[in-house]
Design an enzyme around this catalytic site. Structure first.
Site, PDB file in Angstrom:
ATOM      1  N   ASP A   1       0.557   0.360  -0.900  1.00  0.00           N
ATOM      2  CA  ASP A   1      -0.881   0.294  -0.619  1.00  0.00           C
ATOM      3  C   ASP A   1      -1.254   0.990   0.693  1.00  0.00           C
ATOM      4  OD1 ASP A   1      -3.474  -0.449  -1.191  1.00  0.00           O
ATOM      5  OD2 ASP A   1      -3.323  -2.348  -0.124  1.00  0.00           O
TER       6      ASP A   1
ATOM      7  N   GLY B   1      -5.406   5.474   0.643  1.00  0.00           N
ATOM      8  CA  GLY B   1      -6.799   5.887   0.816  1.00  0.00           C
ATOM      9  C   GLY B   1      -7.268   5.704   2.249  1.00  0.00           C
TER      10      GLY B   1
ATOM     11  N   HIS C   1      -2.739   9.966  -1.209  1.00  0.00           N
ATOM     12  CA  HIS C   1      -1.824   9.779  -2.343  1.00  0.00           C
ATOM     13  C   HIS C   1      -0.698  10.822  -2.291  1.00  0.00           C
ATOM     14  CE1 HIS C   1      -4.384   6.710  -3.832  1.00  0.00           C
ATOM     15  NE2 HIS C   1      -5.356   7.504  -4.258  1.00  0.00           N
TER      16      HIS C   1
ATOM     17  N   TRP D   1      -8.107   2.184 -13.222  1.00  0.00           N
ATOM     18  CA  TRP D   1      -8.986   3.071 -14.011  1.00  0.00           C
ATOM     19  C   TRP D   1     -10.431   2.987 -13.531  1.00  0.00           C
ATOM     20  CZ3 TRP D   1      -6.443   6.429 -16.929  1.00  0.00           C
ATOM     21  CH2 TRP D   1      -5.216   6.070 -17.472  1.00  0.00           C
TER      22      TRP D   1
ATOM     23  N   ARG E   1     -11.478   3.382 -10.644  1.00  0.00           N
ATOM     24  CA  ARG E   1     -11.716   4.332  -9.535  1.00  0.00           C
ATOM     25  C   ARG E   1     -12.416   5.588 -10.050  1.00  0.00           C
ATOM     26  NH1 ARG E   1      -6.889   3.709  -5.209  1.00  0.00           N
ATOM     27  NH2 ARG E   1      -6.945   1.452  -5.206  1.00  0.00           N
TER      28      ARG E   1
ATOM     29  N   LEU F   1      20.839   3.899  -8.613  1.00  0.00           N
ATOM     30  CA  LEU F   1      19.600   3.128  -8.450  1.00  0.00           C
ATOM     31  C   LEU F   1      18.733   3.183  -9.716  1.00  0.00           C
ATOM     32  CD1 LEU F   1      17.531   1.775  -6.364  1.00  0.00           C
ATOM     33  CD2 LEU F   1      16.564   4.067  -6.157  1.00  0.00           C
TER      34      LEU F   1
ATOM     35  N   SER G   1      -2.001  -8.731  -6.250  1.00  0.00           N
ATOM     36  CA  SER G   1      -2.749  -7.690  -6.973  1.00  0.00           C
ATOM     37  C   SER G   1      -2.243  -7.460  -8.399  1.00  0.00           C
ATOM     38  CB  SER G   1      -2.722  -6.371  -6.189  1.00  0.00           C
ATOM     39  OG  SER G   1      -3.328  -6.544  -4.937  1.00  0.00           O
TER      40      SER G   1
ATOM     41  N   GLU H   1      10.809 -13.270  -2.113  1.00  0.00           N
ATOM     42  CA  GLU H   1      10.408 -13.323  -0.709  1.00  0.00           C
ATOM     43  C   GLU H   1       9.401 -12.199  -0.441  1.00  0.00           C
ATOM     44  OE1 GLU H   1      11.333 -15.542   1.657  1.00  0.00           O
ATOM     45  OE2 GLU H   1      12.438 -16.630   0.109  1.00  0.00           O
TER      46      GLU H   1
HETATM   47  C1  FPP Z   1      -2.756   2.196  -3.453  1.00  0.00           C
HETATM   48  O1  FPP Z   1      -3.381   2.690  -2.298  1.00  0.00           O
HETATM   49  C2  FPP Z   1      -2.019   3.269  -4.077  1.00  0.00           C
HETATM   50  C3  FPP Z   1      -2.220   3.736  -5.322  1.00  0.00           C
HETATM   51  C4  FPP Z   1      -3.216   3.185  -6.244  1.00  0.00           C
HETATM   52  C5  FPP Z   1      -1.436   4.865  -5.822  1.00  0.00           C
HETATM   53  C6  FPP Z   1       0.020   4.842  -5.457  1.00  0.00           C
HETATM   54  C7  FPP Z   1       0.561   6.181  -5.671  1.00  0.00           C
HETATM   55  C8  FPP Z   1       1.399   6.800  -4.851  1.00  0.00           C
HETATM   56  C9  FPP Z   1       1.988   6.203  -3.652  1.00  0.00           C
HETATM   57  C10 FPP Z   1       1.763   8.183  -5.191  1.00  0.00           C
HETATM   58  C11 FPP Z   1       3.191   8.328  -5.516  1.00  0.00           C
HETATM   59  C12 FPP Z   1       3.610   7.716  -6.764  1.00  0.00           C
HETATM   60  C13 FPP Z   1       4.364   8.325  -7.697  1.00  0.00           C
HETATM   61  C14 FPP Z   1       4.966   7.519  -8.774  1.00  0.00           C
HETATM   62  C15 FPP Z   1       4.595   9.770  -7.704  1.00  0.00           C
HETATM   63  P1  FPP Z   1      -4.979   2.709  -2.234  1.00  0.00           P
HETATM   64  O2  FPP Z   1      -5.453   3.990  -2.781  1.00  0.00           O
HETATM   65  O3  FPP Z   1      -5.486   1.489  -2.921  1.00  0.00           O
HETATM   66  O4  FPP Z   1      -5.220   2.634  -0.696  1.00  0.00           O
HETATM   67  P2  FPP Z   1      -6.411   1.853   0.029  1.00  0.00           P
HETATM   68  O5  FPP Z   1      -6.113   0.386  -0.137  1.00  0.00           O
HETATM   69  O6  FPP Z   1      -6.284   2.303   1.431  1.00  0.00           O
HETATM   70  O7  FPP Z   1      -7.692   2.277  -0.617  1.00  0.00           O
END
Ligand code: FPP
Length: 266
Positions: free
Chosen positions: A36, A39, A53, A85, A87, A147, A212, A223
Protein backbone atom coordinates in the site's frame (compact mmCIF):
# COMPACT_ATOMS: atom_id res chain seq x y z
CA UNK A 1 21.67 -15.53 -10.32
CA UNK A 2 19.36 -12.57 -9.90
CA UNK A 3 21.69 -10.56 -12.17
CA UNK A 4 19.14 -8.29 -13.72
CA UNK A 5 17.63 -7.66 -10.30
CA UNK A 6 20.60 -5.82 -8.82
CA UNK A 7 24.09 -7.11 -8.92
CA UNK A 8 25.46 -9.31 -6.23
CA UNK A 9 23.28 -9.06 -3.19
CA UNK A 10 19.87 -7.68 -2.35
CA UNK A 11 21.09 -6.84 1.12
CA UNK A 12 23.03 -3.60 1.24
CA UNK A 13 25.66 -2.81 3.86
CA UNK A 14 23.43 -0.79 6.21
CA UNK A 15 21.03 -3.72 6.22
CA UNK A 16 23.70 -6.28 7.01
CA UNK A 17 23.53 -5.57 10.75
CA UNK A 18 19.80 -6.27 10.81
CA UNK A 19 20.36 -9.27 8.59
CA UNK A 20 22.78 -10.70 11.13
CA UNK A 21 20.01 -10.53 13.75
CA UNK A 22 17.77 -12.93 11.83
CA UNK A 23 17.48 -16.40 13.24
CA UNK A 24 17.96 -18.42 10.05
CA UNK A 25 16.38 -21.46 11.64
CA UNK A 26 13.09 -19.61 12.23
CA UNK A 27 12.42 -17.74 9.01
CA UNK A 28 8.64 -17.32 8.64
CA UNK A 29 7.49 -19.87 6.11
CA UNK A 30 4.80 -17.71 4.55
CA UNK A 31 4.84 -13.90 4.43
CA UNK A 32 1.94 -11.84 3.05
CA UNK A 33 2.22 -8.19 2.02
CA UNK A 34 -0.38 -5.50 1.36
CA UNK A 35 1.64 -3.28 -0.99
CA UNK A 36 0.00 0.00 0.00
CA UNK A 37 0.90 3.66 -0.44
CA UNK A 38 1.92 3.86 -4.11
CA UNK A 39 -0.55 6.64 -4.90
CA UNK A 40 0.31 8.82 -1.90
CA UNK A 41 4.03 8.31 -2.53
CA UNK A 42 3.66 9.62 -6.08
CA UNK A 43 1.35 12.50 -5.14
CA UNK A 44 3.83 13.69 -2.51
CA UNK A 45 6.31 14.01 -5.35
CA UNK A 46 3.78 15.92 -7.48
CA UNK A 47 3.50 12.96 -9.83
CA UNK A 48 0.47 10.97 -11.01
CA UNK A 49 -0.57 7.95 -8.96
CA UNK A 50 0.51 5.63 -11.77
CA UNK A 51 4.11 6.76 -11.24
CA UNK A 52 3.83 5.26 -7.75
CA UNK A 53 2.60 1.94 -9.13
CA UNK A 54 5.60 1.75 -11.48
CA UNK A 55 7.91 2.46 -8.55
CA UNK A 56 6.02 -0.26 -6.65
CA UNK A 57 7.18 -2.85 -9.18
CA UNK A 58 10.79 -1.99 -8.34
CA UNK A 59 10.10 -2.46 -4.62
CA UNK A 60 8.44 -5.80 -5.37
CA UNK A 61 11.48 -6.99 -7.33
CA UNK A 62 13.76 -6.25 -4.38
CA UNK A 63 11.51 -7.97 -1.87
CA UNK A 64 11.05 -11.06 -4.04
CA UNK A 65 14.77 -11.35 -4.37
CA UNK A 66 15.39 -10.87 -0.65
CA UNK A 67 12.67 -13.37 0.27
CA UNK A 68 14.26 -15.87 -2.07
CA UNK A 69 17.78 -15.16 -0.71
CA UNK A 70 16.77 -15.77 2.90
CA UNK A 71 14.67 -18.79 1.96
CA UNK A 72 11.18 -17.65 2.75
CA UNK A 73 9.04 -20.40 1.23
CA UNK A 74 5.96 -18.42 0.21
CA UNK A 75 5.41 -14.72 -0.48
CA UNK A 76 1.82 -13.63 -1.14
CA UNK A 77 1.38 -10.06 -2.37
CA UNK A 78 -1.86 -8.11 -2.80
CA UNK A 79 -1.59 -6.56 -6.25
CA UNK A 80 -5.22 -5.78 -7.10
CA UNK A 81 -8.37 -6.27 -5.04
CA UNK A 82 -11.92 -7.02 -6.17
CA UNK A 83 -12.69 -3.46 -4.97
CA UNK A 84 -9.91 -1.79 -6.97
CA UNK A 85 -12.15 -1.79 -10.10
CA UNK A 86 -13.81 1.28 -8.52
CA UNK A 87 -10.71 3.35 -9.34
CA UNK A 88 -10.57 5.57 -12.45
CA UNK A 89 -10.47 3.52 -15.64
CA UNK A 90 -7.04 4.92 -16.59
CA UNK A 91 -5.52 3.74 -13.30
CA UNK A 92 -7.09 0.28 -13.62
CA UNK A 93 -5.85 -0.04 -17.22
CA UNK A 94 -2.40 1.10 -16.17
CA UNK A 95 -2.26 -1.51 -13.42
CA UNK A 96 -3.39 -4.30 -15.76
CA UNK A 97 -0.68 -3.31 -18.24
CA UNK A 98 1.85 -3.22 -15.41
CA UNK A 99 0.98 -6.82 -14.41
CA UNK A 100 1.23 -7.90 -18.02
CA UNK A 101 4.58 -6.13 -18.55
CA UNK A 102 5.87 -7.57 -15.27
CA UNK A 103 5.18 -11.09 -16.50
CA UNK A 104 6.83 -10.37 -19.85
CA UNK A 105 9.94 -8.77 -18.44
CA UNK A 106 10.54 -10.81 -15.29
CA UNK A 107 9.51 -14.34 -16.16
CA UNK A 108 12.96 -15.44 -17.39
CA UNK A 109 14.74 -14.12 -14.31
CA UNK A 110 12.15 -15.57 -11.94
CA UNK A 111 12.22 -18.93 -13.67
CA UNK A 112 16.02 -19.01 -13.68
CA UNK A 113 15.95 -18.44 -9.93
CA UNK A 114 13.50 -21.31 -9.40
CA UNK A 115 10.59 -19.06 -8.35
CA UNK A 116 7.21 -20.69 -8.72
CA UNK A 117 4.62 -18.10 -9.80
CA UNK A 118 1.05 -18.60 -8.72
CA UNK A 119 -2.06 -16.42 -8.83
CA UNK A 120 -5.04 -16.15 -6.52
CA UNK A 121 -8.26 -14.28 -7.23
CA UNK A 122 -10.92 -14.16 -9.92
CA UNK A 123 -8.43 -14.57 -12.76
CA UNK A 124 -11.31 -15.57 -15.07
CA UNK A 125 -12.58 -11.94 -14.98
CA UNK A 126 -9.32 -10.49 -16.36
CA UNK A 127 -8.75 -9.80 -20.06
CA UNK A 128 -8.12 -12.95 -22.09
CA UNK A 129 -4.66 -11.62 -23.04
CA UNK A 130 -3.65 -11.22 -19.40
CA UNK A 131 -5.22 -14.58 -18.52
CA UNK A 132 -3.14 -16.35 -21.12
CA UNK A 133 0.08 -14.70 -19.87
CA UNK A 134 -0.83 -15.70 -16.33
CA UNK A 135 -1.43 -19.28 -17.42
CA UNK A 136 1.86 -19.36 -19.31
CA UNK A 137 3.80 -18.03 -16.30
CA UNK A 138 2.06 -20.50 -14.01
CA UNK A 139 2.68 -23.57 -16.14
CA UNK A 140 6.24 -22.57 -17.01
CA UNK A 141 7.24 -22.27 -13.33
CA UNK A 142 4.95 -24.83 -11.69
CA UNK A 143 7.71 -27.38 -11.08
CA UNK A 144 10.17 -24.82 -9.65
CA UNK A 145 11.22 -25.63 -6.11
CA UNK A 146 12.26 -22.17 -4.89
CA UNK A 147 10.16 -19.32 -3.52
CA UNK A 148 6.44 -19.54 -4.23
CA UNK A 149 5.41 -16.06 -5.39
CA UNK A 150 1.68 -15.87 -4.98
CA UNK A 151 0.20 -12.84 -6.77
CA UNK A 152 -3.27 -11.82 -5.57
CA UNK A 153 -4.91 -10.19 -8.60
CA UNK A 154 -8.63 -9.38 -8.61
CA UNK A 155 -8.60 -11.00 -5.19
CA UNK A 156 -11.05 -10.43 -2.32
CA UNK A 157 -11.26 -12.41 0.90
CA UNK A 158 -15.06 -12.28 0.96
CA UNK A 159 -15.29 -13.36 -2.68
CA UNK A 160 -12.95 -16.26 -1.89
CA UNK A 161 -15.15 -17.34 1.03
CA UNK A 162 -18.31 -16.99 -1.08
CA UNK A 163 -16.71 -19.23 -3.71
CA UNK A 164 -15.79 -21.78 -1.04
CA UNK A 165 -19.36 -21.82 0.30
CA UNK A 166 -20.69 -22.36 -3.23
CA UNK A 167 -18.33 -25.29 -3.85
CA UNK A 168 -19.35 -26.88 -0.55
CA UNK A 169 -23.06 -26.26 -1.19
CA UNK A 170 -22.77 -28.02 -4.56
CA UNK A 171 -21.12 -31.02 -2.91
CA UNK A 172 -23.91 -31.18 -0.34
CA UNK A 173 -26.57 -30.82 -3.04
CA UNK A 174 -25.07 -33.62 -5.09
CA UNK A 175 -24.99 -35.91 -2.06
CA UNK A 176 -21.17 -36.13 -1.91
CA UNK A 177 -21.05 -34.42 1.48
CA UNK A 178 -23.28 -34.28 4.56
CA UNK A 179 -23.57 -30.87 6.27
CA UNK A 180 -22.39 -32.38 9.56
CA UNK A 181 -19.18 -33.52 7.84
CA UNK A 182 -18.17 -29.91 7.09
CA UNK A 183 -15.22 -28.88 9.22
CA UNK A 184 -12.48 -26.25 8.97
CA UNK A 185 -10.43 -28.51 6.67
CA UNK A 186 -13.39 -28.69 4.26
CA UNK A 187 -13.38 -24.88 4.01
CA UNK A 188 -9.58 -24.63 3.81
CA UNK A 189 -9.62 -27.12 0.93
CA UNK A 190 -11.93 -24.82 -1.07
CA UNK A 191 -9.73 -21.72 -0.78
CA UNK A 192 -7.30 -20.54 -3.48
CA UNK A 193 -4.55 -21.26 -0.97
CA UNK A 194 -5.77 -24.81 -0.23
CA UNK A 195 -2.31 -26.39 -0.39
CA UNK A 196 -0.43 -23.57 1.35
CA UNK A 197 0.09 -22.97 5.07
CA UNK A 198 -1.48 -19.79 6.50
CA UNK A 199 0.78 -16.71 6.50
CA UNK A 200 2.96 -16.38 9.59
CA UNK A 201 3.53 -12.68 9.05
CA UNK A 202 1.47 -9.94 7.37
CA UNK A 203 3.36 -6.77 6.42
CA UNK A 204 1.45 -3.58 5.62
CA UNK A 205 3.35 -0.48 4.53
CA UNK A 206 1.51 2.80 3.95
CA UNK A 207 0.55 3.50 7.57
CA UNK A 208 -2.93 1.96 7.73
CA UNK A 209 -3.98 -0.76 10.15
CA UNK A 210 -6.56 -2.63 8.08
CA UNK A 211 -6.78 -6.06 6.49
CA UNK A 212 -8.63 -4.60 3.47
CA UNK A 213 -10.39 -7.86 2.52
CA UNK A 214 -7.09 -9.74 2.21
CA UNK A 215 -6.89 -13.46 3.11
CA UNK A 216 -9.71 -13.19 5.67
CA UNK A 217 -9.70 -16.87 6.61
CA UNK A 218 -5.95 -17.40 6.39
CA UNK A 219 -4.90 -14.45 8.58
CA UNK A 220 -6.70 -15.69 11.71
CA UNK A 221 -3.47 -16.11 13.71
CA UNK A 222 -1.01 -14.23 11.53
CA UNK A 223 1.31 -11.72 13.18
CA UNK A 224 0.73 -8.20 11.86
CA UNK A 225 3.58 -5.73 11.19
CA UNK A 226 2.95 -2.27 9.85
CA UNK A 227 5.07 0.72 8.87
CA UNK A 228 4.24 4.25 7.74
CA UNK A 229 6.75 3.90 4.88
CA UNK A 230 4.97 3.80 1.53
CA UNK A 231 5.43 0.70 -0.61
CA UNK A 232 7.79 2.27 -3.21
CA UNK A 233 10.16 3.21 -0.35
CA UNK A 234 9.91 -0.22 1.27
CA UNK A 235 13.38 -1.82 1.17
CA UNK A 236 14.90 -5.20 1.98
CA UNK A 237 15.96 -3.54 5.25
CA UNK A 238 12.31 -2.98 6.23
CA UNK A 239 11.51 -6.55 5.24
CA UNK A 240 14.32 -7.90 7.41
CA UNK A 241 13.29 -5.63 10.29
CA UNK A 242 9.76 -7.06 10.12
CA UNK A 243 11.15 -10.60 10.26
CA UNK A 244 13.49 -9.82 13.16
CA UNK A 245 10.58 -8.30 15.13
CA UNK A 246 8.35 -11.24 14.20
CA UNK A 247 10.96 -13.58 15.64
CA UNK A 248 10.80 -11.72 18.95
CA UNK A 249 7.06 -12.27 19.32
CA UNK A 250 5.40 -15.12 21.13
CA UNK A 251 2.65 -16.77 19.12
CA UNK A 252 0.01 -18.40 21.28
CA UNK A 253 -2.69 -19.34 18.75
CA UNK A 254 -5.35 -18.70 21.39
CA UNK A 255 -3.50 -20.75 24.01
CA UNK A 256 -1.60 -19.52 27.06
CA UNK A 257 1.77 -17.86 27.40
CA UNK A 258 4.45 -20.50 27.99
CA UNK A 259 4.97 -20.78 31.74
CA UNK A 260 8.03 -21.72 33.74
CA UNK A 261 7.90 -25.23 35.29
CA UNK A 262 7.85 -23.60 38.72
CA UNK A 263 4.66 -21.63 37.97
CA UNK A 264 1.60 -22.83 39.77
CA UNK A 265 -0.93 -23.62 37.03
CA UNK A 266 -4.50 -23.36 38.29
C1 FPP B 1 -2.09 0.06 -3.29
O1 FPP B 1 -1.59 1.37 -3.23
C2 FPP B 1 -1.49 -0.61 -4.42
C3 FPP B 1 -2.16 -1.13 -5.46
C4 FPP B 1 -3.62 -1.11 -5.58
C5 FPP B 1 -1.43 -1.75 -6.57
C6 FPP B 1 -0.26 -2.59 -6.17
C7 FPP B 1 0.58 -2.80 -7.36
C8 FPP B 1 1.90 -2.74 -7.37
C9 FPP B 1 2.74 -2.57 -6.18
C10 FPP B 1 2.56 -2.89 -8.68
C11 FPP B 1 3.38 -4.11 -8.77
C12 FPP B 1 2.63 -5.35 -8.80
C13 FPP B 1 2.85 -6.35 -9.68
C14 FPP B 1 2.24 -7.67 -9.44
C15 FPP B 1 3.64 -6.16 -10.89
P1 FPP B 1 -2.60 2.59 -3.43
O2 FPP B 1 -2.67 2.91 -4.86
O3 FPP B 1 -3.89 2.23 -2.79
O4 FPP B 1 -1.87 3.72 -2.64
P2 FPP B 1 -2.58 4.86 -1.77
O5 FPP B 1 -3.14 4.18 -0.55
O6 FPP B 1 -1.45 5.76 -1.45
O7 FPP B 1 -3.62 5.50 -2.63
Amino acid sequence: MWKKWFGKSSIRSNEKILNSQIDRARIPEHIAIIMDGNGRWAQKKGMPRTYGHSAGVEALRQIVRTASDIQVKILTVYAFSTENWKRPKEEVNFLMKLFSDFLDSEIDELDKNCVQIRFIGKIEELSSRLQSKIEKARTRTMKNQGLVLNLAVNYGGRAELKRAVQIIAQEVQSGKLYPEEIDEKTIQNCLYTADLPDPDLLIRPGGDFRISNFLLWQLAYTEFWSTSVHWPDFTPGHFIQAIVEFQQRERRFGGLKRRKDTDNIK
